[in-house]
Design a protein around this motif. Structure first.
Motif, PDB file in Angstrom:
ATOM      1  N   ASP A 212       0.809  -1.218   0.000  1.00  0.00           N
ATOM      2  CA  ASP A 212       0.000   0.000   0.000  1.00  0.00           C
ATOM      3  C   ASP A 212       0.844   1.270   0.000  1.00  0.00           C
ATOM      4  O   ASP A 212       0.358   2.347  -0.367  1.00  0.00           O
ATOM      5  N   ASP A 213       2.121   1.160   0.420  1.00  0.00           N
ATOM      6  CA  ASP A 213       2.980   2.340   0.456  1.00  0.00           C
ATOM      7  C   ASP A 213       3.612   2.637  -0.896  1.00  0.00           C
ATOM      8  O   ASP A 213       4.296   3.647  -1.059  1.00  0.00           O
ATOM      9  N   HIS A 214       3.390   1.790  -1.879  1.00  0.00           N
ATOM     10  CA  HIS A 214       3.982   1.997  -3.196  1.00  0.00           C
ATOM     11  C   HIS A 214       3.117   2.920  -4.045  1.00  0.00           C
ATOM     12  O   HIS A 214       1.890   2.871  -3.972  1.00  0.00           O
TER      13      HIS A 214
END
Length: 357
Positions: A143-145
């Protein structure tokens, strides 16, 4: 919903209102978030690529990332709200020796595939897409990408399938032929992530090869090919430190077989050549040379159904660094401009079309 519909290859492409697909047993409905465009989408739509077969009145578009909106009966693990990646590569589920296969929204290789296309004819250039459950893979822990950059996994999965089929092992040396193309560059990145000790990046554009070597790091050795088989094979063998364990051919629409033959000639005895490009001409083989060297020649189409699972694990671990990818983002309605950009994009450029959000 809005969707791009093509009445036939070489026909009219129009942005139209169509019903949202209804789930059926074994299917997953996605709200499309992002998808990368094939560099050759424009000539594909124009009907200029003779090898491609598609139905009439269909939504084109292959792999995509999206959010699951609904699932049909007999779908057990994928649930609404999950982010997934959808693969266009569909293999029929029956337990037979040669199950039919297609690329959803792209092409069919044969008559059985044509029948399969009639059941799954629409691709991803729409606000929503219906896919068989076996063709979607949950995306977890990422999700942090940046989502447009993460969309590069849909490009990387193709060479990943070929490198796995070629049994690339950590510590081996691999020659990537066609390294300056989009899939070839992805092949270099994936081979490094899989543990290749050295990757010989081969192509005819010296400037692009230099950029690839600079970005990818010291394990990449660029070789600009001259077109003469013997000279190029010798240069590749030297760059490989005496010969390669694996040669991976990703040349698109080659008009001569010379670079493929040079990559074959760069192999160690017992080496493997994986063919995944799209040569427009036959490749003549020296029978005795292949036999005496115990070379193995492997044709490979696409990848295994579960290929996204280990590929996404390489991204999560940091082994596959998507940082060098340069996304160019376009809205779905702006497809014409996006197709033009994809046609002129460099090997690290990724043209991404986004859904409505």
């Amino acid at each position: 919903m809005k969707a791009w519909k093509l009445d036939r290859l070489g026909g009219t492409l129009a942005f139209v209102d169509v019903p949202v697909p209804q789930v059926r047993p074994g299917s997953v409905l996605l709200r499309v978030e992002t998808q990368s465009l094939m560099s050759y989408l424009k000539p594909y739509v124009d009907g200029a690529l003779r090898a491609y077969r598609a139905p009439e009145h269909f939504v084109p578009g292959g792999n995509a990332i999206g959010i699951v909106e609904a699932v049909g009966a007999d779908v057990w693990h994928v649930r609404p709200g999950l982010r997934v990646v959808a693969s266009s590569h569909l293999v029929a589920r029956e337990n037979v020796s040669e199950p039919g296969q297609i690329l959803i929204g792209v092409t069919s290789p044969d008559a059985f595939g044509d029948r399969l296309q009639q059941s799954w004819k629409d691709g991803t250039l729409a606000e929503y897409a219906l896919f068989p459950a076996q063709a979607v893979t949950p995306i977890e822990g990422l999700d942090d990408h940046d989502l447009p950059r993460l969309t590069a996994v849909t490009r990387c999965v193709v060479p990943y399938g070929g490198l796995v089929r070629g049994r690339l092992a950590a510590g081996e040396t691999v020659v990537v032929n066609g390294a300056t193309g989009a899939y070839g560059t992805a092949g270099v990145m994936v081979a490094l992530a899989m543990g290749a000790a050295r990757v010989v990046a081969a192509g005819r554009n010296a400037d692009m090869l230099s950029e690839l070597a600079r970005v990818a790091g010291p394990r990449v050795r660029p070789v600009a090919l001259c077109g003469t088989v013997a000279r190029d094979a010798a240069a590749l063998r030297t760059a490989a430190g005496g010969g390669a364990h694996l040669a991976f051919d990703m040349v698109g629409h080659a008009s001569d077989p010379n670079s493929t033959l040079a990559a074959l000639g760069a192999l160690h005895r017992g080496g493997r050549l994986v063919l995944m490009g799209s040569s427009a001409v036959p490749v003549p083989l020296d029978y005795l040379q292949v036999m005496f060297n115990n070379w193995e020649i492997i044709g490979n189409f696409m990848h295994a159904q579960d290929a996204y699972l280990p590929l996404l694990a390489l991204v999560r671990s940091g082994l596959l660094d998507l940082g060098p990818i340069r996304p160019q983002v376009f809205a779905l309605a702006d497809l014409e401009r996006a197709m033009a950009a994809a046609g002129r994009a460099g090997s690290f450029d990724l043209v991404v079309v986004t859904g409505p959000g």
